[in-house]
Design an enzyme around this catalytic site. Structure first.
Site, PDB file in Angstrom:
ATOM      1  N   GLY A   1       5.293  44.965  43.529  1.00 33.74           N
ATOM      2  CA  GLY A   1       5.105  43.475  44.341  1.00 33.74           C
ATOM      3  C   GLY A   1       4.830  43.839  45.893  1.00 33.74           C
TER       4      GLY A   1
ATOM      5  N   THR B   1      -1.154  56.548  45.084  1.00 32.68           N
ATOM      6  CA  THR B   1      -2.558  56.721  44.222  1.00 32.68           C
ATOM      7  C   THR B   1      -3.090  58.088  44.656  1.00 32.68           C
ATOM      8  OG1 THR B   1      -3.012  54.270  44.428  1.00 32.68           O
ATOM      9  CG2 THR B   1      -4.795  55.669  44.270  1.00 32.68           C
TER      10      THR B   1
ATOM     11  N   ARG C   1       8.999  46.643  43.850  1.00 35.16           N
ATOM     12  CA  ARG C   1       8.873  47.150  45.098  1.00 35.16           C
ATOM     13  C   ARG C   1       8.264  46.190  45.900  1.00 35.16           C
ATOM     14  NH1 ARG C   1       4.755  51.776  47.594  1.00 35.16           N
ATOM     15  NH2 ARG C   1       6.543  53.166  48.529  1.00 35.16           N
TER      16      ARG C   1
ATOM     17  N   TYR D   1      -0.970  43.450  47.268  1.00 36.54           N
ATOM     18  CA  TYR D   1      -1.577  43.192  46.003  1.00 36.54           C
ATOM     19  C   TYR D   1      -1.251  41.823  45.412  1.00 36.54           C
ATOM     20  CZ  TYR D   1      -2.955  48.264  46.640  1.00 36.54           C
ATOM     21  OH  TYR D   1      -3.596  49.282  47.128  1.00 36.54           O
TER      22      TYR D   1
ATOM     23  N   PRO E   1       5.630  56.185  44.662  1.00 40.35           N
ATOM     24  CA  PRO E   1       4.315  56.123  44.258  1.00 40.35           C
ATOM     25  C   PRO E   1       3.212  56.183  45.290  1.00 40.35           C
ATOM     26  CG  PRO E   1       5.267  53.915  44.627  1.00 40.35           C
ATOM     27  CD  PRO E   1       6.362  54.822  45.013  1.00 40.35           C
TER      28      PRO E   1
ATOM     29  N   GLY F   1       8.233  56.759  56.354  1.00 39.77           N
ATOM     30  CA  GLY F   1       8.523  57.179  57.508  1.00 39.77           C
ATOM     31  C   GLY F   1       9.865  58.141  57.699  1.00 39.77           C
TER      32      GLY F   1
END
Length: 369
Positions: free
Chosen positions: A177, A28, A228, A181, A26, A298
């Site tokens: 998760g 943004t 997550r 946030y 994911p 990474g």
């Protein structure tokens, strides 16, 4: 020969047959339209990357209260659901599979998104740094601590977002998760200072996350639910005094749900001076979770193959590599060169740095054969 790479082997994810173990992480990208509605350009972006074994979308707000950035999509209005339908259809037409990452930013927001009201959080702990808005960078404000009576409504917002995602054609959802946030803010004692049943002990701080998992699993099925975590993440100054114990507890509890997967993030920087922080996150927590594990952060082709081969993870998620290489699994198969991502075009804008990264040319494909 390429099919022997662990990354390129198929995988059965709770009944979904993935063509490979390369996951699009994911990310943004801030390309949604007015009303946080997904666009046709976003459909093109995800369709280009449908060769991933699994796509996990950018963070997608469960409610207006969950918004923290400009031009990020939601999944709580009819217009947003209709926008996502175009995207899931485009991915499925290419033979791909796609989960929606459902998201509430908590304190990592600004009154500009909430008609002047403060963002909400488990406790009134101000995030470190500044936030990106349509009107430039703004300093974070101290959030408002949620009243205990408000929490069940937010749990239900997650469940409704999951139902909306299935209605929009998604194969499942990933509960966000991680990364400092809302759920992460409840889990970690640096941001959770509550003295009720959602604060204090590890079990209490984990309660909100587990209630969300239960609600989403009940709404759409555990086989369509992932979550997550970033156990050692320090986004916006978030911290925990002993993440080893916290996430050991959480993962053992999650064994009771038979989820599609748990997605763990590796350290994004040097944490060698933090003795209670595991240096290799997925490897450390692997013994405590019985189901599918995705690892992220990474990895390159070689280290991704190794992570699967040695049993550390079942799937490997790639962020910036997938951003810049829409045909990443095919490039891995060909051992081909990779496009370099352009950080200046990560957030906002148009097709530049979004849908204009080149695919492999024919000569590279022939070389792979």
């Amino acid at each position: 020969m390429s099919k022997q790479q662990p990354l390129l082997k198929s995988y059965n994810l709770s009944g979904i047959e993935l063509s490979n173990r390369v996951v699009m992480a994911p990310m943004t990208r801030s390309r949604a339209s007015e009303g946080n509605v997904p666009t046709d350009l976003m459909a093109k972006y995800y369709k280009q990357r449908a060769s991933a074994g699994l796509i996990i979308t950018e963070g997608t707000q469960i409610s207006q209260q969950g918004v923290g950035y400009p031009w990020t999509p939601g999944i709580h209005t009819d217009g947003q659901i209709e926008g996502w339908k175009k995207i899931t259809k485009a991915v499925h037409e290419e033979g791909g599979h796609i989960f929606a990452q459902i998201w509430h930013v908590g304190s990592v927001s600004h009154p500009i998104y909430h008609n002047g009201d403060k963002p909400v959080a488990p406790s009134a702990v101000k995030p470190e740094g500044e936030t990106f808005t349509a009107k430039g960078m703004k300093e974070f404000v101290k959030p408002r601590a949620l009243d205990i009576n408000e929490i069940p409504g937010i749990v239900e917002d997650y469940a409704n977002a999951a139902r909306n995602a299935v209605e929009a054609g998604f194969d499942g959802v990933e509960i966000h998760g991680a990364n400092g946030y809302l759920i992460d803010q409840f889990i970690k004692d640096g941001t959770n200072k509550r003295d009720d049943q959602y604060g204090g002990s590890i079990a209490n701080r984990s309660r909100f996350a587990l209630e969300v998992v239960e609600a989403v699993s009940n709404a759409v099925g555990a086989e369509k639910t992932g979550i997550r975590f970033s156990p050692v993440g320090n986004n916006y100054g978030i911290s925990d005094s002993n993440p080893k114990e916290v996430f050991n507890y959480l993962l053992k509890q999650l064994n009771n749900f038979d989820l599609a997967y748990v997605h763990l993030m590796e350290p994004m920087g040097d944490i060698s001076d933090l003795p209670n922080y595991p240096q290799k996150v997925t490897e450390f927590f692997r013994p405590f979770y019985n189901g599918t594990l995705i690892t992220n952060a990474g990895f390159d082709q070689k280290s991704g193959n190794k992570a699967i081969e040695n049993g550390t993870a079942d799937l490997v998620a790639y962020g910036q590599l997938f951003l810049a290489n829409p045909d990443l699994p095919e490039r891995f198969a060909a051992h081909a060169g990779l496009n370099e991502p352009d950080p200046d075009t990560f957030y906002g804008g148009d097709e530049k740095g979004y849908t204009d990264y080149p695919f492999m040319d024919e000569s590279e494909k022939v070389a792979a054969e």
